[in-house]
Scaffold this motif. Sequence first.
Motif, PDB file in Angstrom:
ATOM      1  N   ASN A 230     -14.305 106.137  32.233  1.00 43.06           N
ATOM      2  CA  ASN A 230     -14.502 105.889  30.807  1.00 43.06           C
ATOM      3  C   ASN A 230     -13.422 106.600  30.002  1.00 43.06           C
ATOM      4  O   ASN A 230     -12.531 107.252  30.550  1.00 43.06           O
ATOM      5  N   ILE A 231     -13.519 106.508  28.701  1.00 46.23           N
ATOM      6  CA  ILE A 231     -12.450 106.999  27.839  1.00 46.23           C
ATOM      7  C   ILE A 231     -12.340 108.517  27.866  1.00 46.23           C
ATOM      8  O   ILE A 231     -11.244 109.080  27.771  1.00 46.23           O
ATOM      9  N   GLN A 232     -13.457 109.212  28.001  1.00 45.04           N
ATOM     10  CA  GLN A 232     -13.414 110.673  28.034  1.00 45.04           C
ATOM     11  C   GLN A 232     -12.749 111.183  29.312  1.00 45.04           C
ATOM     12  O   GLN A 232     -12.024 112.187  29.281  1.00 45.04           O
ATOM     13  N   MET A 233     -12.981 110.516  30.422  1.00 44.97           N
ATOM     14  CA  MET A 233     -12.307 110.893  31.663  1.00 44.97           C
ATOM     15  C   MET A 233     -10.801 110.666  31.554  1.00 44.97           C
ATOM     16  O   MET A 233     -10.003 111.445  32.091  1.00 44.97           O
ATOM     17  N   ALA A 234     -10.405 109.611  30.851  1.00 44.83           N
ATOM     18  CA  ALA A 234      -8.989 109.338  30.653  1.00 44.83           C
ATOM     19  C   ALA A 234      -8.334 110.424  29.805  1.00 44.83           C
ATOM     20  O   ALA A 234      -7.183 110.814  30.051  1.00 44.83           O
TER      21      ALA A 234
END
Length: 282
Positions: A230-234
């Motif tokens: 997801n975006i937070q992992m990115a």
Amino acid sequence: MKNGKYLLKIKSHLSEVLILIIFAIVNLIPIFWGVITSLKTQSDITAYPPKIWNFELYFGHYKRVISSGFFQCVLNSAFYSVAAILLGVITGYLAAYGFSRRNFPFKKLCFYFIVVGIPLSSGSSVLLIPNYLHMMKMGLHNHWYTLILLYTTYNLPMTIWLLIAGIRAVPQELEEAAIMDGCSQFYIVTRLIPPLIKPSIAAASLFVFIGSWNEYITSSVMINDTSLKNIQMAIYDYLGFFGQEWGPLTAAATLAIIPIVFVFTFLGKQLVSGLTAGAVKG
């Protein structure tokens, strides 16, 4: 005397405005600093004293973030959030209707469990280890539906609580009149009540969206496949072992907050209405 009362009112309003301004400054300064850092070159980022205005605009960090497949993570987060909203609001609405309009054994006890579970929407990391072990045994980890199930579960108590307040604000006599007119229970639940509690549904949807979009800890443990990130992992990919890449990190974070700002800009009033639903009933 009247002039004295007016002066007191003005002073109280000024103090409230001053407090709001202070809170706004405290909350906006980190966002402002992150945005301008994302637009600086590496030399300007590390410059001392820090440069606030007099720096050269540089969009290379954004180009690097976009070319690294960041938007695939954005799409993943959007999919997880939308699916969690649909699943959470539907199941939460049915549960909230049961709590508001039906009597059943252990109703109060079940409601207390719902209230106790509300902090899960912000403190889901507390149950991370048992959830991970449980989902490992069931083979539910590292799938496209893994985060959807978890985000729905974590935010379901808050969703139920918000929708209960909205349903209780609708007079029960309205349902009784609809039944007398020949409406079925299915029609009442699916067609009559939902339009009347739109603010509560919007508020619940916003809470689920924020909880799903901003979540990192659970996703970093439950998901290993890079195509499911997801975006937070990115964003956290730029926090390396040998240091932080502040340019790409702040650029990715800036892109991540745009949907939240957009949603609050157009649905902020619905959020306030949903939170105050039922507050003046009676």
